[in-house]
Design a protein around this motif. Structure first.
Motif, PDB file in Angstrom:
ATOM      1  N   ILE A 199       0.870  -1.175   0.000  1.00 22.80           N
ATOM      2  CA  ILE A 199       0.000   0.000   0.000  1.00 22.80           C
ATOM      3  C   ILE A 199       0.908   1.227   0.000  1.00 22.80           C
ATOM      4  CG2 ILE A 199      -1.794   1.290   1.217  1.00 22.80           C
ATOM      5  CD1 ILE A 199      -2.513  -1.318   2.671  1.00 22.80           C
ATOM      6  N   LEU A 200       0.566   2.222  -0.796  1.00 17.19           N
ATOM      7  CA  LEU A 200       1.324   3.471  -0.824  1.00 17.19           C
ATOM      8  C   LEU A 200       0.425   4.615  -0.385  1.00 17.19           C
ATOM      9  CD1 LEU A 200       3.912   5.070  -1.677  1.00 17.19           C
ATOM     10  CD2 LEU A 200       2.827   5.355  -3.918  1.00 17.19           C
ATOM     11  N   VAL A 201       0.903   5.398   0.562  1.00 19.65           N
ATOM     12  CA  VAL A 201       0.184   6.608   0.952  1.00 19.65           C
ATOM     13  C   VAL A 201       0.667   7.735   0.042  1.00 19.65           C
ATOM     14  CG1 VAL A 201      -0.343   8.242   2.788  1.00 19.65           C
ATOM     15  CG2 VAL A 201       0.020   5.826   3.344  1.00 19.65           C
ATOM     16  N   SER A 202      -0.249   8.246  -0.781  1.00 23.24           N
ATOM     17  CA  SER A 202       0.062   9.292  -1.744  1.00 23.24           C
ATOM     18  C   SER A 202      -0.566  10.601  -1.276  1.00 23.24           C
ATOM     19  CB  SER A 202      -0.466   8.917  -3.128  1.00 23.24           C
ATOM     20  OG  SER A 202      -0.374   9.998  -4.026  1.00 23.24           O
ATOM     21  N   GLY A 203       0.273  11.556  -0.865  1.00 21.99           N
ATOM     22  CA  GLY A 203      -0.247  12.811  -0.339  1.00 21.99           C
ATOM     23  C   GLY A 203      -1.136  13.549  -1.322  1.00 21.99           C
ATOM     24  N   GLN A 204      -0.797  13.495  -2.603  1.00 23.44           N
ATOM     25  CA  GLN A 204      -1.598  14.171  -3.622  1.00 23.44           C
ATOM     26  C   GLN A 204      -2.773  13.328  -4.081  1.00 23.44           C
ATOM     27  OE1 GLN A 204      -0.860  17.376  -4.327  1.00 23.44           O
ATOM     28  NE2 GLN A 204       0.712  17.063  -2.763  1.00 23.44           N
ATOM     29  N   GLY A 205      -2.734  12.043  -3.725  1.00 25.55           N
ATOM     30  CA  GLY A 205      -3.820  11.146  -4.107  1.00 25.55           C
ATOM     31  C   GLY A 205      -3.577  10.499  -5.465  1.00 25.55           C
TER      32      GLY A 205
END
Length: 301
Positions: A199-205
């Motif tokens: 899972i990757l947390v993407s700040g910009q989405g």
């Protein structure tokens, strides 16, 4: 009289002239030349349409005109009040203040800071201090800090060009997986790490590549990112109900130690860092200094 431009400075000179009734002594007191002060007096006479001071018949010094006498005491009091206003440094008393501080933070930064910050202030009895945590708008964050719309943003290092920063958190990343994960609890290797679904947390989405993917690529490896989320708070829920894994800050994972296992990474990687970020115009603001001190205390607790 129009008080714009340099006229306030002229009033300060007039105050000294009306006190001394002598251009030479007044010039010495003001630390300017006598010709310069005489030029200012001429300007003042034009502005007031009055002589203000005229030579004494004795030939020594000057005497005030009726308008000059009328102006003397009110002008002295007004300038004294102005000096007091300028010299006074506003204080901030959290026990008496009714103040709302707005902090820009993503959900992870807010989860790290907010519980301790609120406990710290409430334990101290500062019940009229309020905190608003809002998601910062990356493309507007610089202006939000400049205008004071956001008092402090919790960001990575150098996230806002030219902003002031104070380090709050510096800690390692770890890999998280659900308890009972089929991988077991063996230490990770580069190959085993890359073989897992992440899972990757993407700040910009919506992003599926991060700095760890660049690091793996340098080692000739690639991982499979199967899920991208914009919010940290979603990750533990997904991990608990799947065999996916995620690389997250250790402090974040410590809140889920009962349901998740965490492991050191099998490679060197920069630490997770969190900075208090603000506009320099608030450097000396008493309330802002107090807030920065509380943020430091909250991460040290």
């Amino acid at each position: 009289m129009n008080l714009s431009g340099h006229n306030l400075a002229l009033l300060a000179s007039l105050n000294t002239l009306l006190e001394e009734c002598n251009v030479t002594r007044a010039a010495e007191k003001l630390n300017i030349s006598q010709p310069a002060l005489s030029a200012q007096l001429a300007r003042l006479r034009d502005l007031f349409e009055d002589q203000l001071l005229i030579p004494a018949q004795s030939g020594r010094g000057m005497v005030r005109t009726p308008l000059g006498s009328h102006l003397r005491e009110p002008l002295r009091r007004a300038l004294q009040t102005l000096e007091e206003v300028v010299a006074q440094q506003p204080e901030f008393d959290p026990a008496r203040a009714h103040r709302t501080f707005t902090l820009g933070a993503n959900d992870n930064a807010a989860a790290i800071i907010a519980p301790r910050l609120i406990k710290l202030t409430r334990d101290a009895g500062w019940h009229h201090i309020r905190f608003a945590f809002i998601a910062p708008q990356t493309n507007r964050l610089q202006s939000q800090l400049e205008t004071g719309e956001i008092d402090i943003a919790l960001t990575s290092r150098d996230a806002v060009p030219g902003a002031q920063q104070l380090p709050l958190v510096d800690e390692a990343f770890q890999l998280a997986q659900r308890k009972g994960h089929p991988r077991g609890n063996e230490p990770l290797t580069l190959e085993s790490y890359a073989s897992l679904e992440h899972i990757l947390v993407s700040g910009q989405g919506g992003g599926f590549r991060g700095f760890i993917d660049d690091l793996l690529a340098d080692q000739g490896l690639a991982r499979r990112v199967g899920v991208s989320v914009q919010f940290y708070s979603l990750v533990p829920l997904i991990l608990q109900n799947s065999d996916l894994v995620c690389t997250l800050p250790a402090r974040f994972l410590s809140r889920y130690h009962e349901v998740l296992d965490s492991f050191p990474l099998p490679f060197d990687v920069r630490h997770f860092s969190l900075y208090a970020t603000w506009h320099r115009r608030f450097d000396d603001d008493a309330a802002h200094r107090w807030l920065r001190a509380q943020l430091q205390a909250s991460v040290a607790a």
